[in-house]
Design an enzyme around this catalytic site. Structure first.
Site, PDB file in Angstrom:
ATOM      1  N   ARG A   3       7.256 -21.915   9.053  1.00 39.42           N
ATOM      2  CA  ARG A   3       6.460 -20.901   9.751  1.00 39.42           C
ATOM      3  C   ARG A   3       7.197 -20.382  10.996  1.00 39.42           C
ATOM      4  O   ARG A   3       7.738 -21.164  11.781  1.00 39.42           O
ATOM      5  CB  ARG A   3       5.120 -21.532  10.145  1.00 39.42           C
ATOM      6  CG  ARG A   3       4.139 -20.588  10.756  1.00 39.42           C
ATOM      7  CD  ARG A   3       2.732 -21.089  10.607  1.00 39.42           C
ATOM      8  NE  ARG A   3       2.422 -22.285  11.391  1.00 39.42           N
ATOM      9  CZ  ARG A   3       1.207 -22.809  11.461  1.00 39.42           C
ATOM     10  NH1 ARG A   3       0.203 -22.270  10.796  1.00 39.42           N
ATOM     11  NH2 ARG A   3       0.989 -23.892  12.185  1.00 39.42           N
TER      12      ARG A   3
ATOM     13  N   ARG B 214       6.802 -22.554  16.469  1.00 36.10           N
ATOM     14  CA  ARG B 214       5.902 -23.306  17.357  1.00 36.10           C
ATOM     15  C   ARG B 214       6.481 -24.690  17.577  1.00 36.10           C
ATOM     16  O   ARG B 214       6.984 -25.294  16.639  1.00 36.10           O
ATOM     17  CB  ARG B 214       4.518 -23.430  16.696  1.00 36.10           C
ATOM     18  CG  ARG B 214       3.511 -22.436  17.195  1.00 36.10           C
ATOM     19  CD  ARG B 214       2.266 -22.437  16.357  1.00 36.10           C
ATOM     20  NE  ARG B 214       1.569 -23.711  16.316  1.00 36.10           N
ATOM     21  CZ  ARG B 214       0.361 -23.872  15.778  1.00 36.10           C
ATOM     22  NH1 ARG B 214      -0.261 -22.831  15.253  1.00 36.10           N
ATOM     23  NH2 ARG B 214      -0.228 -25.040  15.771  1.00 36.10           N
TER      24      ARG B 214
ATOM     25  N   ARG C 170     -12.885 -30.847  15.462  1.00 37.69           N
ATOM     26  CA  ARG C 170     -11.839 -31.614  14.800  1.00 37.69           C
ATOM     27  C   ARG C 170     -12.121 -33.110  14.843  1.00 37.69           C
ATOM     28  O   ARG C 170     -11.328 -33.886  14.319  1.00 37.69           O
ATOM     29  CB  ARG C 170     -10.520 -31.362  15.518  1.00 37.69           C
ATOM     30  CG  ARG C 170      -9.554 -30.430  14.782  1.00 37.69           C
ATOM     31  CD  ARG C 170      -8.343 -30.299  15.666  1.00 37.69           C
ATOM     32  NE  ARG C 170      -7.165 -29.818  15.028  1.00 37.69           N
ATOM     33  CZ  ARG C 170      -6.708 -28.568  15.098  1.00 37.69           C
ATOM     34  NH1 ARG C 170      -7.419 -27.645  15.702  1.00 37.69           N
ATOM     35  NH2 ARG C 170      -5.558 -28.242  14.560  1.00 37.69           N
TER      36      ARG C 170
ATOM     37  N   ARG D 168       0.217 -34.401  12.651  1.00 39.45           N
ATOM     38  CA  ARG D 168      -1.008 -33.585  12.625  1.00 39.45           C
ATOM     39  C   ARG D 168      -1.787 -33.832  11.331  1.00 39.45           C
ATOM     40  O   ARG D 168      -3.018 -33.866  11.334  1.00 39.45           O
ATOM     41  CB  ARG D 168      -0.658 -32.103  12.783  1.00 39.45           C
ATOM     42  CG  ARG D 168      -0.224 -31.780  14.205  1.00 39.45           C
ATOM     43  CD  ARG D 168       0.620 -30.534  14.266  1.00 39.45           C
ATOM     44  NE  ARG D 168      -0.156 -29.329  14.070  1.00 39.45           N
ATOM     45  CZ  ARG D 168       0.372 -28.158  13.696  1.00 39.45           C
ATOM     46  NH1 ARG D 168       1.664 -28.062  13.473  1.00 39.45           N
ATOM     47  NH2 ARG D 168      -0.394 -27.103  13.567  1.00 39.45           N
TER      48      ARG D 168
ATOM     49  N   LYS E  69      -6.171 -21.142   7.947  1.00 39.09           N
ATOM     50  CA  LYS E  69      -7.419 -20.877   8.667  1.00 39.09           C
ATOM     51  C   LYS E  69      -7.296 -19.593   9.505  1.00 39.09           C
ATOM     52  O   LYS E  69      -8.202 -18.768   9.493  1.00 39.09           O
ATOM     53  CB  LYS E  69      -7.788 -22.050   9.597  1.00 39.09           C
ATOM     54  CG  LYS E  69      -8.024 -23.364   8.866  1.00 39.09           C
ATOM     55  CD  LYS E  69      -8.539 -24.453   9.800  1.00 39.09           C
ATOM     56  CE  LYS E  69      -7.564 -24.874  10.882  1.00 39.09           C
ATOM     57  NZ  LYS E  69      -6.350 -25.567  10.376  1.00 39.09           N
TER      58      LYS E  69
END
Ligand code: AMP
Length: 210
Positions: A127, A155, A88, A166, A13
């Site tokens: 990531r 992160r 969300r 998540r 996104k």
């Protein structure tokens, strides 16, 4: 253009939002970025949000909705915006609809970037971000250059455990907003598997921008 980008964590996104901004010149409203900034600054919102975020949970609607509603009232959103990571939940979608109706404006489209769960886990856990340039890398798919490799960071919610939490939230709470937008004729589904440039092409096509 007034757009929403929906998709599981790691769907791309943020990457696609950056491409759309270059083209549309509208602000990128990422609630994830806003909340991470609040955590970094140690604000009251940040202190309340931090625990939910670290565990891969959702920050509660009463904290998230006001920051978006306020942000949408700022002058730079008058000509459009790209919402990334909001709404969300169904209450967030309803609050957004109400805020837009009060402002007498309407959404143009809701883009859903679709990526299977197994690929998401691989993408997310690899990531890394360069804290200096903010460039996003991936340990396997897009490794950082040698002079940057030592300083990249992960992160805190990009661990496998938090990623699975998540994904569960995405399927349980976020995916149910998709029929809400489909019923309004706003939904554009984009296959999010493959080269980021191809996905940009598909996104632009889905929005009639290609
Ligand atoms: P993101 O960068 O969009 O993946 O967001 C990172 C984290 O921030 C999420 O896992 C949630 O904990 C929190 N967050 C971001 N946007 C929202 C939202 N609209 N509602 C609730 N929590 C959110």
């Amino acid at each position: 253009m007034r757009l929403i980008l929906v998709g599981p964590p790691g769907a791309g996104k943020g990457t696609q939002a950056a491409k759309l901004i270059e083209r549309l010149h509208v602000p990128h409203l990422s609630t994830g970025d806003m909340l991470r900034e609040a955590v970094k600054q140690g604000t009251e919102l940040g202190r309340k949000a931090e625990g939910f975020m670290k565990a891969g949970g959702l920050v509660t609607d009463d904290l998230v909705i006001p920051i978006v509603v306020e942000r949408l009232q700022q002058a730079d959103c008058a000509q459009g915006f790209i919402l990334d990571g909001f709404p969300r939940t169904r209450p967030q979608a309803e609050a957004l609809a109400q805020a837009l109706t009060s402002a007498n404006v309407a959404l143009d489209a809701v883009v859903v970037i679709e990526v299977p769960d197994e690929l998401i886990v691989e993408r997310i856990t690899g990531r890394r971000q360069d804290p200096v340039t903010h460039t996003i890398y991936h340990t396997k798919f897009n490794p950082p250059p040698a002079d940057v490799a030592a300083r990249v960071v992960q992160r805190s919610d990009d661990t496998e455990e938090a990623c699975r939490a998540r994904l569960k939230k995405y399927h349980g709470e976020t995916a149910p907003i998709i029929p809400f937008y489909d019923a309004q004729g706003l939904l554009r589904r984009v296959d999010g598997v493959g080269d980021p440039q191809d996905i940009t092409q598909r996104t632009f096509q889905a929005l009639g921008l290609a």
